[in-house]
Scaffold this motif. Structure first.
Motif, mmCIF file in Angstrom:
data_model
loop_
_atom_site.group_PDB
_atom_site.id
_atom_site.type_symbol
_atom_site.label_atom_id
_atom_site.label_comp_id
_atom_site.label_asym_id
_atom_site.label_seq_id
_atom_site.Cartn_x
_atom_site.Cartn_y
_atom_site.Cartn_z
ATOM 1 N N ALA A 85 26.307 0.330 32.719
ATOM 2 C CA ALA A 85 25.139 -0.349 33.299
ATOM 3 C C ALA A 85 25.039 -0.075 34.799
ATOM 4 N N PHE A 86 26.144 0.332 35.415
ATOM 5 C CA PHE A 86 26.159 0.639 36.843
ATOM 6 C C PHE A 86 25.904 2.112 37.131
ATOM 7 N N SER A 87 25.725 2.907 36.082
ATOM 8 C CA SER A 87 25.461 4.329 36.267
ATOM 9 C C SER A 87 24.085 4.523 36.878
ATOM 10 N N ALA A 88 23.958 5.532 37.722
ATOM 11 C CA ALA A 88 22.654 5.864 38.297
ATOM 12 C C ALA A 88 21.676 6.251 37.196
ATOM 13 N N ARG A 89 22.194 6.699 36.052
ATOM 14 C CA ARG A 89 21.327 7.126 34.941
ATOM 15 C C ARG A 89 20.971 5.985 33.985
ATOM 16 N N ALA A 90 21.531 4.793 34.204
ATOM 17 C CA ALA A 90 21.226 3.656 33.324
ATOM 18 C C ALA A 90 19.785 3.195 33.570
ATOM 19 N N SER A 91 19.155 2.749 32.521
ATOM 20 C CA SER A 91 17.771 2.277 32.629
ATOM 21 C C SER A 91 17.739 0.869 33.237
ATOM 22 N N MET A 92 16.561 0.486 33.697
ATOM 23 C CA MET A 92 16.387 -0.874 34.220
ATOM 24 C C MET A 92 16.702 -1.889 33.124
ATOM 25 N N GLN A 93 16.375 -1.563 31.882
ATOM 26 C CA GLN A 93 16.653 -2.456 30.760
ATOM 27 C C GLN A 93 18.157 -2.670 30.612
ATOM 28 N N GLN A 94 18.950 -1.599 30.691
ATOM 29 C CA GLN A 94 20.403 -1.716 30.553
ATOM 30 C C GLN A 94 20.997 -2.545 31.694
ATOM 31 N N LYS A 95 20.512 -2.325 32.899
ATOM 32 C CA LYS A 95 20.986 -3.088 34.051
ATOM 33 C C LYS A 95 20.609 -4.565 33.894
ATOM 34 N N SER A 96 19.388 -4.798 33.453
ATOM 35 C CA SER A 96 18.906 -6.168 33.274
ATOM 36 C C SER A 96 19.704 -6.905 32.208
ATOM 37 N N GLU A 97 20.076 -6.209 31.127
ATOM 38 C CA GLU A 97 20.865 -6.835 30.062
ATOM 39 C C GLU A 97 22.213 -7.309 30.591
ATOM 40 N N LEU A 98 22.838 -6.502 31.441
ATOM 41 C CA LEU A 98 24.120 -6.901 32.014
ATOM 42 C C LEU A 98 23.938 -8.103 32.936
ATOM 43 N N ILE A 99 22.940 -8.039 33.791
ATOM 44 C CA ILE A 99 22.692 -9.150 34.717
ATOM 45 C C ILE A 99 22.387 -10.426 33.930
ATOM 46 N N PHE A 100 21.612 -10.297 32.857
ATOM 47 C CA PHE A 100 21.284 -11.445 32.019
ATOM 48 C C PHE A 100 22.557 -12.092 31.477
ATOM 49 N N LYS A 101 23.510 -11.268 31.043
ATOM 50 C CA LYS A 101 24.772 -11.796 30.514
ATOM 51 C C LYS A 101 25.552 -12.555 31.589
ATOM 52 N N VAL A 102 25.445 -12.107 32.834
ATOM 53 C CA VAL A 102 26.113 -12.806 33.937
ATOM 54 C C VAL A 102 25.508 -14.203 34.099
ATOM 55 N N TYR A 103 24.203 -14.303 34.003
ATOM 56 C CA TYR A 103 23.521 -15.590 34.161
ATOM 57 C C TYR A 103 23.678 -16.473 32.930
ATOM 58 N N ASP A 104 23.716 -15.876 31.751
ATOM 59 C CA ASP A 104 23.814 -16.621 30.493
ATOM 60 C C ASP A 104 25.278 -16.919 30.187
ATOM 61 N N SER A 105 25.866 -17.795 30.984
ATOM 62 C CA SER A 105 27.309 -18.034 30.892
ATOM 63 C C SER A 105 27.731 -18.695 29.578
ATOM 64 N N ASP A 106 26.829 -19.413 28.919
ATOM 65 C CA ASP A 106 27.202 -20.038 27.645
ATOM 66 C C ASP A 106 26.827 -19.164 26.447
ATOM 67 N N CYS A 107 26.313 -17.969 26.717
ATOM 68 C CA CYS A 107 25.997 -16.968 25.685
ATOM 69 C C CYS A 107 25.057 -17.490 24.598
ATOM 70 N N ASN A 108 24.083 -18.309 25.000
ATOM 71 C CA ASN A 108 23.137 -18.834 24.014
ATOM 72 C C ASN A 108 21.838 -18.034 23.948
#
Length: 175
Positions: A85-108
């Motif tokens: 997700a940190f690769s320069a070639r990763a899409s905005m969607q892939q980066k956003s999915e990782l960031i979302f997981k950081v915010y979604d701490s209870d994984c709901n």
């Protein structure tokens, strides 16, 4: 890819490349494997939370405790997939999915006002008061068409983030 101290075969490299959607070159994967082996001090085949915390940049990150929940016990393939997700070639969607997981701490699968506020608190520390954080967050959500009571799904989250152009990249040194 048995033990962490063994060498990668061409098959292993290609398998890892496929696992991370070809976001890293073969050379980058070999470099990441060398770094993985350095971190996996006891050659267990996975990296523990303590081993991740031995990386100063990781330990100093204000979100390190949240990230630890995502990375504790990763084997090499999953380590590379996480980093992809940190690769320069990763899409905005892939980066956003990782960031979302950081915010979604209870994984709901949803991010609440409170979830976002907790991350803002981690990021801003004592530089902002709770009142200031709430005001800023309320404003950002309103601009995106949401309220304090809204729960953001991944798609909603991408919509809110999309207008801010997130940049998160890691450089993989090639020996």
């Amino acid at each position: 890819m048995g033990s962490a101290s063994s060498m990668l075969t061409q098959y292993d490299i290609e398998e890892v490349q496929e696992h991370c959607n070809d976001l890293f070159s073969q050379q980058e994967i070999v470099s990441l494997y060398q770094r993985f082996c350095q971190l996996d001090r006891n050659a267990k085949g996975f990296i523990s939370a303590d081993e991740f915390l031995s990386v100063p940049e990781f330990a100093m990150n204000p979100l390190s405790q949240r990230l630890l929940k995502m990375v504790d016990g990763l084997n090499f393939k999953d380590f590379v997939a996480f980093l992809s997700a940190f690769s320069a070639r990763a899409s905005m969607q892939q980066k956003s999915e990782l960031i979302f997981k950081v915010y979604d701490s209870d994984c709901n699968g949803k991010v609440s006002f409170k979830d976002i506020l907790e991350v803002l608190r981690d990021l801003s520390g004592s530089f902002m008061s709770d009142e200031q954080r709430e005001k800023v967050l309320t404003q950002v959500l309103q601009e995106a068409g949401y309220t304090r009571e809204s729960y953001l799904t991944l798609d909603d989250f991408v919509k809110v983030l999309g207008s801010y152009g997130v940049k998160m990249e890691v450089e993989v040194p090639i020996d």
